[in-house]
Design an enzyme around this catalytic site. Structure first.
Site, short mmCIF file in Angstrom:
data_model
loop_
_atom_site.label_atom_id
_atom_site.label_comp_id
_atom_site.label_asym_id
_atom_site.label_seq_id
_atom_site.Cartn_x
_atom_site.Cartn_y
_atom_site.Cartn_z
N CYS A 100 0.76 -1.18 -0.12
CA CYS A 100 -0.01 -0.07 0.01
C CYS A 100 0.95 1.31 -0.03
CB CYS A 100 -0.95 0.19 1.13
SG CYS A 100 -0.37 0.12 2.87
N HIS B 266 14.41 -15.32 11.21
CA HIS B 266 13.97 -15.33 12.61
C HIS B 266 12.41 -15.61 12.68
CE1 HIS B 266 17.49 -13.17 14.73
NE2 HIS B 266 17.88 -13.89 13.86
C1 RB5 Z 1 -4.03 5.31 1.01
O1 RB5 Z 1 -3.75 6.64 0.65
C2 RB5 Z 1 -3.00 5.18 2.09
O2 RB5 Z 1 -3.49 5.40 3.20
C3 RB5 Z 1 -2.65 3.51 2.20
O3 RB5 Z 1 -1.95 3.21 1.10
C4 RB5 Z 1 -1.52 3.08 3.28
O4 RB5 Z 1 -0.34 4.04 3.23
C5 RB5 Z 1 -2.14 3.02 4.52
O5 RB5 Z 1 -1.56 2.37 5.30
#
Ligand code: RB5
Length: 148
Positions: free
Chosen positions: A65, A98
């Site tokens: 993400c 680990h």
């Molecule tokens: C999205 O904008 C962002 O919040 C997500 O990709 C991530 O970083 C959340 O932990």
């Protein structure tokens, strides 16, 4: 070996770069999306990837993400998942040595594709020390009991 992958809009480009690298190396990748910059919610994607690993549909998983934080949290909600958010080669190696991490997480806004790919390769190549050092086997077994 099947490797499941998932990302939100903040990580899909990094996910695609890692996916293409793994495919070129001969791994089978189950790409659970997302595949565009359109905003989606990372919990759904991280959890789906974690389920694929925990259910045995994939041996390993990789999630991305924006930061790597939210999607790793979602993956780690699935019992049996040991997802490590890493941002260095040393951490990627330790995640296997680990913790026998069965998933890695990356932040697409913080980690360059070539760096993430090097970390993935290191993680895949490292050996888990739990096969020879009892304390690592014991601790991973304890992790696996949590949340059951
Ligand atoms: C999205 O904008 C962002 O919040 C997500 O990709 C991530 O970083 C959340 O932990």
């Amino acid at each position: 070996m099947i490797i499941a992958m998932a990302a939100d809009h903040g990580g899909y480009e990094l996910k695609n770069a890692i996916r293409d690298h793994l495919t070129a190396k001969g791994y089978q990748v189950a790409d659970l999306g997302t595949n565009s910059g359109e905003s989606v919610d990372y919990p759904e994607y991280g959890y789906a990837c974690g389920k694929a690993v925990a259910d045995g549909r994939a041996a390993l998983g990789i999630v991305c993400c924006g930061s790597g934080i939210g999607i790793s949290m979602a993956a780690n909600k699935v019992p049996g998942v040991r997802c490590a958010l890493v941002n260095s080669l040393e951490l990627a190696k330790l995640a296997k040595q680990h913790n026998n991490a069965n998933m890695l997480a990356f932040g697409g806004r913080f980690t360059a594709p070539e760096d993430a790919i090097a970390m993935v390769d290191a993680w895949l190549e490292e050996e888990w020390l739990g096969t020879t050092q009892e304390r690592h086997a014991r601790r991973v077994a304890q992790l696996n009991e949590l949340g059951k």
